[in-house]
Design a protein around this motif. Structure first.
Motif, PDB file in Angstrom:
ATOM      1  N   GLY A   1      41.973 -32.806  18.953  1.00 33.30           N
ATOM      2  CA  GLY A   1      40.664 -32.639  19.566  1.00 33.30           C
ATOM      3  C   GLY A   1      39.707 -32.005  18.574  1.00 33.30           C
ATOM      4  N   GLY A   2      38.510 -31.705  19.011  1.00 32.57           N
ATOM      5  CA  GLY A   2      37.533 -31.096  18.121  1.00 32.57           C
ATOM      6  C   GLY A   2      36.130 -31.178  18.678  1.00 32.57           C
ATOM      7  N   ARG A   3      35.166 -30.884  17.827  1.00 34.89           N
ATOM      8  CA  ARG A   3      33.758 -30.888  18.231  1.00 34.89           C
ATOM      9  C   ARG A   3      32.891 -31.506  17.139  1.00 34.89           C
ATOM     10  N   LEU A   4      31.931 -32.320  17.571  1.00 30.76           N
ATOM     11  CA  LEU A   4      30.861 -32.809  16.716  1.00 30.76           C
ATOM     12  C   LEU A   4      29.555 -32.309  17.308  1.00 30.76           C
ATOM     13  N   VAL A   5      28.729 -31.669  16.486  1.00 33.91           N
ATOM     14  CA  VAL A   5      27.420 -31.189  16.940  1.00 33.91           C
ATOM     15  C   VAL A   5      26.360 -31.757  15.996  1.00 33.91           C
ATOM     16  N   ASN A   6      25.410 -32.473  16.559  1.00 35.66           N
ATOM     17  CA  ASN A   6      24.345 -33.097  15.779  1.00 35.66           C
ATOM     18  C   ASN A   6      23.052 -32.297  15.895  1.00 35.66           C
ATOM     19  N   ILE A   7      22.363 -32.167  14.770  1.00 40.75           N
ATOM     20  CA  ILE A   7      21.048 -31.528  14.788  1.00 40.75           C
ATOM     21  C   ILE A   7      19.989 -32.622  14.944  1.00 40.75           C
ATOM     22  N   GLY A   8      19.410 -32.713  16.131  1.00 40.04           N
ATOM     23  CA  GLY A   8      18.356 -33.668  16.400  1.00 40.04           C
ATOM     24  C   GLY A   8      16.997 -33.006  16.255  1.00 40.04           C
TER      25      GLY A   8
ATOM     26  N   LEU B   1      26.818 -22.916  17.640  1.00 41.14           N
ATOM     27  CA  LEU B   1      28.114 -22.244  17.722  1.00 41.14           C
ATOM     28  C   LEU B   1      28.695 -22.360  19.128  1.00 41.14           C
ATOM     29  N   TRP B   2      27.861 -22.197  20.146  1.00 45.68           N
ATOM     30  CA  TRP B   2      28.370 -22.314  21.515  1.00 45.68           C
ATOM     31  C   TRP B   2      28.794 -23.746  21.837  1.00 45.68           C
ATOM     32  N   LEU B   3      27.988 -24.732  21.431  1.00 45.11           N
ATOM     33  CA  LEU B   3      28.339 -26.123  21.721  1.00 45.11           C
ATOM     34  C   LEU B   3      29.644 -26.533  21.043  1.00 45.11           C
TER      35      LEU B   3
ATOM     36  N   SER C   1      32.198 -24.520  20.801  1.00 37.08           N
ATOM     37  CA  SER C   1      33.236 -23.633  21.301  1.00 37.08           C
ATOM     38  C   SER C   1      34.120 -24.315  22.332  1.00 37.08           C
ATOM     39  N   PRO C   2      35.316 -23.773  22.574  1.00 31.13           N
ATOM     40  CA  PRO C   2      36.172 -24.325  23.628  1.00 31.13           C
ATOM     41  C   PRO C   2      35.503 -24.301  24.991  1.00 31.13           C
ATOM     42  N   ALA C   3      34.644 -23.299  25.249  1.00 29.43           N
ATOM     43  CA  ALA C   3      33.998 -23.169  26.554  1.00 29.43           C
ATOM     44  C   ALA C   3      32.974 -24.256  26.826  1.00 29.43           C
ATOM     45  N   ALA C   4      32.553 -24.985  25.779  1.00 25.70           N
ATOM     46  CA  ALA C   4      31.461 -25.944  25.937  1.00 25.70           C
ATOM     47  C   ALA C   4      31.933 -27.385  26.089  1.00 25.70           C
ATOM     48  N   GLU C   5      33.208 -27.594  26.376  1.00 25.78           N
ATOM     49  CA  GLU C   5      33.686 -28.969  26.493  1.00 25.78           C
ATOM     50  C   GLU C   5      32.893 -29.765  27.530  1.00 25.78           C
ATOM     51  N   TRP C   6      32.527 -29.130  28.633  1.00 28.64           N
ATOM     52  CA  TRP C   6      31.828 -29.825  29.713  1.00 28.64           C
ATOM     53  C   TRP C   6      30.360 -30.084  29.378  1.00 28.64           C
ATOM     54  N   ALA C   7      29.913 -29.558  28.255  1.00 30.86           N
ATOM     55  CA  ALA C   7      28.555 -29.869  27.785  1.00 30.86           C
ATOM     56  C   ALA C   7      28.533 -31.097  26.890  1.00 30.86           C
ATOM     57  N   SER C   8      29.689 -31.741  26.701  1.00 32.34           N
ATOM     58  CA  SER C   8      29.729 -32.940  25.863  1.00 32.34           C
ATOM     59  C   SER C   8      28.763 -33.991  26.403  1.00 32.34           C
ATOM     60  N   GLY C   9      28.019 -34.614  25.513  1.00 31.99           N
ATOM     61  CA  GLY C   9      27.017 -35.607  25.886  1.00 31.99           C
ATOM     62  C   GLY C   9      25.630 -35.042  26.064  1.00 31.99           C
ATOM     63  N   THR C  10      25.501 -33.723  26.030  1.00 30.89           N
ATOM     64  CA  THR C  10      24.195 -33.114  26.269  1.00 30.89           C
ATOM     65  C   THR C  10      23.303 -33.186  25.036  1.00 30.89           C
ATOM     66  N   ILE C  11      22.001 -33.155  25.273  1.00 33.62           N
ATOM     67  CA  ILE C  11      21.000 -32.939  24.230  1.00 33.62           C
ATOM     68  C   ILE C  11      20.257 -31.674  24.639  1.00 33.62           C
ATOM     69  N   LEU C  12      20.510 -30.599  23.934  1.00 33.59           N
ATOM     70  CA  LEU C  12      20.012 -29.287  24.331  1.00 33.59           C
ATOM     71  C   LEU C  12      18.656 -29.022  23.693  1.00 33.59           C
ATOM     72  N   ASP C  13      17.607 -28.931  24.535  1.00 35.94           N
ATOM     73  CA  ASP C  13      16.268 -28.618  24.041  1.00 35.94           C
ATOM     74  C   ASP C  13      16.194 -27.144  23.642  1.00 35.94           C
ATOM     75  N   LEU C  14      15.710 -26.901  22.424  1.00 35.62           N
ATOM     76  CA  LEU C  14      15.554 -25.541  21.916  1.00 35.62           C
ATOM     77  C   LEU C  14      14.156 -25.422  21.307  1.00 35.62           C
ATOM     78  N   ASN C  15      13.163 -25.425  22.193  1.00 42.36           N
ATOM     79  CA  ASN C  15      11.785 -25.468  21.680  1.00 42.36           C
ATOM     80  C   ASN C  15      10.864 -24.442  22.332  1.00 42.36           C
ATOM     81  N   GLY C  16      11.416 -23.445  23.020  1.00 45.20           N
ATOM     82  CA  GLY C  16      10.573 -22.400  23.597  1.00 45.20           C
ATOM     83  C   GLY C  16       9.554 -22.920  24.572  1.00 45.20           C
ATOM     84  N   ALA C  17       9.898 -23.945  25.342  1.00 48.14           N
ATOM     85  CA  ALA C  17       9.007 -24.557  26.336  1.00 48.14           C
ATOM     86  C   ALA C  17       7.750 -25.140  25.690  1.00 48.14           C
ATOM     87  N   SER C  18       7.839 -25.499  24.401  1.00 47.07           N
ATOM     88  CA  SER C  18       6.691 -26.109  23.745  1.00 47.07           C
ATOM     89  C   SER C  18       6.574 -27.591  24.066  1.00 47.07           C
ATOM     90  N   TYR C  19       7.671 -28.199  24.526  1.00 49.34           N
ATOM     91  CA  TYR C  19       7.636 -29.585  24.956  1.00 49.34           C
ATOM     92  C   TYR C  19       8.651 -29.748  26.073  1.00 49.34           C
TER      93      TYR C  19
END
Length: 268
Positions: free
Chosen positions: A152-159, A243-245, A247-265
Motif C-alpha cells: 500500500g502507500g500514498r500519492l499526493v499531488n500538488i494541484g 503530510l496529513w493526506l 498519513s494512515p488516518a487519511a485513507e478515506w480522503a482518497s480521491g479528494t481535491i483539498l482546497d487550500l486558498n483561505g476562502a479566496s476562491y
C-alpha cells in the motif's frame, strides 16, 4: 498482449505513522522544501529531488531533521529521467517508496495575446511534460512498486486553485493542474484495491522565495486581499495538509481535491 499482473493476496500492510520512505519531487526550494521538512520532522526518510537547482536541493537536504535522507537529481520531463529518479530514490531509501509527493512544476507566463505562436507552443510542451506527464510517470513507477511489494502507500499531488478559476496569463499551468486533479481521482479509484490512497491539494497564493518580490511590491496588497483573512498562506500550512493526506488516518480522503486558498476562491 501485455501480461496482467495478479493482485497481491490479502489486505495490504498498513502504512506506519512514521518511518516511511518519501519521495518529494521538486524539493529544492519553496513548497517542495517545506514538504520535505514536514515529513522529516515527522520521523520519515525523504528523497529530495531536484532538476537543475542542485545547490538549493543540498540546502534542503541539510535542513532536514534526522538522518538517512538522500538527494536525487534528474529531468522529470524525460520518461527515462523519471525512471532514473525513482530508481535512485528506491536505492537510497532502503528498497522502496511509501509516499510520493508530486510537487515539481513549471509555471511560466504566456498570455495568448502577447505570446508569439512558436513560444506559445514550446511553453505548452514544457508545462505538459513536467506538470502532467512527469506526474503520471512518477505515479506509475512508484505505485507499481507499492503493488509489487503489497505494502500500500500514498500519492499526493500538488494541484492549484488556478485549475478551477482559470489562469489568464498562465493558461497551460491552469490546464495541466486541472489534468493533475483528474489524474489523481482516476488513480484513486484504480489503486484503492491495492491499499494505495491518492489525493490532491489545490493551493491558492502562498509565500515562497520565488514570489517574495511580488508580495513586497505594489501588487502585494491586492494579492493578500484575495483572501478575507487578508494574507497569503505560508508554505508550511500547505505542507501540513500534504503530510496529513499521506498519513494512515487519511485513507478515506482518497480521491479528494483539498482546497487550500483561505476562502479566496469558493467552488460548488
Amino acid at each position: 498482449m501485455a501480461r496482467t499482473r495478479p493482485r497481491p493476496e490479502g489486505p495490504p500492510v498498513k502504512l506506519p505513522d512514521t518511518g516511511r520512505r518519501v519521495l518529494v519531487s521538486g524539493a529544492s526550494r519553496g513548497l517542495g522544501r517545506a514538504v520535505a521538512r514536514a515529513f522529516a520532522a515527522n520521523g520519515d526518510l525523504v528523497a529530495v529531488h531536484h532538476g537543475t537547482r542542485a545547490e538549493e536541493a543540498r540546502a534542503t537536504l541539510a535542513s532536514l531533521d534526522g538522518t538517512g535522507h538522500v538527494l536525487v537529481g534528474g529531468d522529470l520531463a524525460d520518461p527515462a529521467g523519471a525512471a532514473a529518479v525513482v530508481d535512485a530514490a528506491v536505492e537510497g531509501l532502503a528498497g522502496g517508496i511509501d509516499v510520493l509527493v508530486n510537487n515539481a512544476a513549471v509555471n511560466l507566463p504566456h498570455p495568448l495575446a502577447e505570446t508569439p505562436y512558436e513560444e506559445w507552443a514550446e511553453l505548452w510542451r514544457q508545462h505538459v511534460a513536467v506538470n502532467l506527464l512527469a506526474t503520471a510517470n512518477l505515479s506509475h513507477l512508484v505505485a507499481r512498486g507499492m503493488i509489487d511489494r503489497g505494502t500500500g502507500g500514498r500519492l499526493v499531488n500538488i494541484g492549484s486553485r488556478g485549475a478551477f478559476r482559470g489562469e489568464p496569463d498562465h493558461p497551460a499551468y491552469g490546464a495541466t493542474k486541472a489534468a493533475v486533479h483528474a489524474l489523481g481521482q482516476s488513480l484513486a479509484v484504480s489503486l484503492a484495491p491495492y491499499g494505495i490512497g491518492v489525493a490532491s491539494v489545490a493551493p491558492g497564493f502562498f509565500a515562497t522565495e520565488r514570489v517574495a518580490p511580488r508580495l513586497a511590491g505594489p501588487e502585494g496588497e491586492a494579492i493578500r486581499a484575495q483572501s478575507p483573512f487578508g494574507r497569503v498562506a505560508d508554505a508550511d500550512e500547505i505542507a501540513a495538509a500534504v503530510l496529513w493526506l499521506a498519513s494512515p488516518a487519511a485513507e478515506w480522503a482518497s480521491g479528494t481535491i483539498l482546497d487550500l486558498n483561505g476562502a479566496s476562491y469558493l467552488r460548488s
